[in-house]
Design a protein around this motif. Sequence first.
Motif, PDB file in Angstrom:
ATOM      1  N   UNK A 102      80.935  16.225  90.661  1.00  0.00           N
ATOM      2  CA  UNK A 102      79.720  17.015  90.438  1.00  0.00           C
ATOM      3  C   UNK A 102      78.490  16.177  90.747  1.00  0.00           C
ATOM      4  N   UNK A 103      78.459  14.947  90.252  1.00  0.00           N
ATOM      5  CA  UNK A 103      77.326  14.047  90.486  1.00  0.00           C
ATOM      6  C   UNK A 103      77.048  13.896  91.982  1.00  0.00           C
ATOM      7  N   UNK A 104      78.097  13.688  92.743  1.00  0.00           N
ATOM      8  CA  UNK A 104      77.937  13.444  94.175  1.00  0.00           C
ATOM      9  C   UNK A 104      77.473  14.674  94.955  1.00  0.00           C
ATOM     10  N   UNK A 105      77.572  15.847  94.366  1.00  0.00           N
ATOM     11  CA  UNK A 105      77.173  17.062  95.080  1.00  0.00           C
ATOM     12  C   UNK A 105      75.896  17.705  94.544  1.00  0.00           C
ATOM     13  N   UNK A 106      75.396  17.232  93.413  1.00  0.00           N
ATOM     14  CA  UNK A 106      74.229  17.866  92.793  1.00  0.00           C
ATOM     15  C   UNK A 106      72.955  17.547  93.580  1.00  0.00           C
ATOM     16  N   UNK A 107      72.059  18.515  93.633  1.00  0.00           N
ATOM     17  CA  UNK A 107      70.811  18.317  94.367  1.00  0.00           C
ATOM     18  C   UNK A 107      69.584  18.311  93.469  1.00  0.00           C
ATOM     19  N   UNK A 108      69.745  18.686  92.212  1.00  0.00           N
ATOM     20  CA  UNK A 108      68.585  18.711  91.319  1.00  0.00           C
ATOM     21  C   UNK A 108      68.358  17.336  90.698  1.00  0.00           C
ATOM     22  N   UNK A 109      67.234  17.196  90.008  1.00  0.00           N
ATOM     23  CA  UNK A 109      66.878  15.926  89.367  1.00  0.00           C
ATOM     24  C   UNK A 109      67.858  15.661  88.228  1.00  0.00           C
ATOM     25  N   UNK A 110      68.769  14.719  88.445  1.00  0.00           N
ATOM     26  CA  UNK A 110      69.849  14.482  87.487  1.00  0.00           C
ATOM     27  C   UNK A 110      69.865  13.048  86.984  1.00  0.00           C
ATOM     28  N   UNK A 111      70.349  12.934  85.744  1.00  0.00           N
ATOM     29  CA  UNK A 111      70.667  11.642  85.150  1.00  0.00           C
ATOM     30  C   UNK A 111      72.142  11.705  84.772  1.00  0.00           C
ATOM     31  N   UNK A 112      72.763  10.545  84.619  1.00  0.00           N
ATOM     32  CA  UNK A 112      74.185  10.549  84.322  1.00  0.00           C
ATOM     33  C   UNK A 112      74.569   9.514  83.295  1.00  0.00           C
ATOM     34  N   UNK A 162      66.405   8.445  95.043  1.00  0.00           N
ATOM     35  CA  UNK A 162      67.676   8.918  95.579  1.00  0.00           C
ATOM     36  C   UNK A 162      68.808   8.469  94.667  1.00  0.00           C
ATOM     37  N   UNK A 163      69.682   9.405  94.320  1.00  0.00           N
ATOM     38  CA  UNK A 163      70.770   9.044  93.424  1.00  0.00           C
ATOM     39  C   UNK A 163      71.880   8.334  94.184  1.00  0.00           C
ATOM     40  N   UNK A 164      72.482   7.344  93.545  1.00  0.00           N
ATOM     41  CA  UNK A 164      73.567   6.627  94.217  1.00  0.00           C
ATOM     42  C   UNK A 164      74.844   7.466  94.250  1.00  0.00           C
ATOM     43  N   UNK A 165      75.682   7.190  95.214  1.00  0.00           N
ATOM     44  CA  UNK A 165      76.981   7.845  95.313  1.00  0.00           C
ATOM     45  C   UNK A 165      77.977   7.089  94.445  1.00  0.00           C
ATOM     46  N   UNK A 166      78.752   7.857  93.684  1.00  0.00           N
ATOM     47  CA  UNK A 166      79.827   7.255  92.898  1.00  0.00           C
ATOM     48  C   UNK A 166      81.081   7.334  93.745  1.00  0.00           C
ATOM     49  N   UNK A 167      81.655   6.174  94.006  1.00  0.00           N
ATOM     50  CA  UNK A 167      82.808   6.090  94.901  1.00  0.00           C
ATOM     51  C   UNK A 167      84.105   6.526  94.231  1.00  0.00           C
ATOM     52  N   UNK A 168      84.342   6.029  93.007  1.00  0.00           N
ATOM     53  CA  UNK A 168      85.611   6.325  92.351  1.00  0.00           C
ATOM     54  C   UNK A 168      85.563   5.909  90.889  1.00  0.00           C
ATOM     55  N   UNK A 169      86.587   6.317  90.170  1.00  0.00           N
ATOM     56  CA  UNK A 169      86.774   5.877  88.797  1.00  0.00           C
ATOM     57  C   UNK A 169      88.266   5.806  88.514  1.00  0.00           C
ATOM     58  N   UNK A 170      88.605   4.961  87.604  1.00  0.00           N
ATOM     59  CA  UNK A 170      89.947   4.911  87.023  1.00  0.00           C
ATOM     60  C   UNK A 170      89.769   4.319  85.637  1.00  0.00           C
ATOM     61  N   UNK A 171      90.816   4.356  84.837  1.00  0.00           N
ATOM     62  CA  UNK A 171      90.692   3.916  83.454  1.00  0.00           C
ATOM     63  C   UNK A 171      90.075   2.519  83.390  1.00  0.00           C
ATOM     64  N   UNK A 172      88.920   2.428  82.722  1.00  0.00           N
ATOM     65  CA  UNK A 172      88.262   1.145  82.514  1.00  0.00           C
ATOM     66  C   UNK A 172      87.256   0.733  83.557  1.00  0.00           C
ATOM     67  N   UNK A 173      87.040   1.564  84.583  1.00  0.00           N
ATOM     68  CA  UNK A 173      86.062   1.166  85.595  1.00  0.00           C
ATOM     69  C   UNK A 173      85.506   2.361  86.359  1.00  0.00           C
ATOM     70  N   UNK A 174      84.350   2.116  86.953  1.00  0.00           N
ATOM     71  CA  UNK A 174      83.694   3.088  87.821  1.00  0.00           C
ATOM     72  C   UNK A 174      83.054   2.295  88.959  1.00  0.00           C
ATOM     73  N   UNK A 175      83.174   2.814  90.173  1.00  0.00           N
ATOM     74  CA  UNK A 175      82.604   2.130  91.331  1.00  0.00           C
ATOM     75  C   UNK A 175      81.482   2.986  91.895  1.00  0.00           C
ATOM     76  N   UNK A 176      80.299   2.377  91.975  1.00  0.00           N
ATOM     77  CA  UNK A 176      79.091   3.059  92.425  1.00  0.00           C
ATOM     78  C   UNK A 176      78.500   2.262  93.580  1.00  0.00           C
ATOM     79  N   UNK A 177      78.354   2.934  94.724  1.00  0.00           N
ATOM     80  CA  UNK A 177      77.801   2.279  95.918  1.00  0.00           C
ATOM     81  C   UNK A 177      78.505   0.949  96.201  1.00  0.00           C
ATOM     82  N   UNK A 178      79.818   0.938  96.029  1.00  0.00           N
ATOM     83  CA  UNK A 178      80.609  -0.247  96.339  1.00  0.00           C
ATOM     84  C   UNK A 178      80.682  -1.299  95.247  1.00  0.00           C
ATOM     85  N   UNK A 179      79.938  -1.136  94.155  1.00  0.00           N
ATOM     86  CA  UNK A 179      79.964  -2.103  93.059  1.00  0.00           C
ATOM     87  C   UNK A 179      80.769  -1.525  91.902  1.00  0.00           C
ATOM     88  N   UNK A 180      81.722  -2.309  91.399  1.00  0.00           N
ATOM     89  CA  UNK A 180      82.581  -1.852  90.310  1.00  0.00           C
ATOM     90  C   UNK A 180      82.043  -2.338  88.980  1.00  0.00           C
TER      91      UNK A 180
END
Length: 120
Positions: free
Chosen positions: A104-114, A1-19
């Motif tokens: 796009x990542x959060x809505x894709x249903x196919x086998x994806x890498x990022x 199961x792919x993780x949900x990406x919560x947000x991004x801003x310059x210099x960071x990305x938050x995935x499943x609550x971890x920045x």
Amino acid sequence: MQPTIDSTRFGEITIEGKTYTHDVVIGLDGTVRNRNKRLSSAQYGTSHILSLDEAHDVYAAGAALLIVGTGQTGYVELSDTANEYFKQHGCHVLLLPTPQAIETWNSVEEAAIGLFHVTC
């Protein structure tokens, strides 16, 4: 199961609550790891061009889609050899500025890498 990406801003990305304060790769199994930018920097002098060596590092057998977050304003691109490598493996590549790439990542249903670049 792919993780949900919560947000991004310059210099960071938050995935499943971890920045994360560095570029990341998300594998088919949902694992998040540091992007090995040195593989591209060694060849091109920049991590803004994805090299064939880095393509080998990012690709996972069975991936139908690679979503590349090209940075906040969209600087990352694929080298011709990396692009050809993904085509040969039947892996479609989407290059989008990182904010759009996470949508796009959060809505894709196919086998994806990022791969997500968090600056530029």
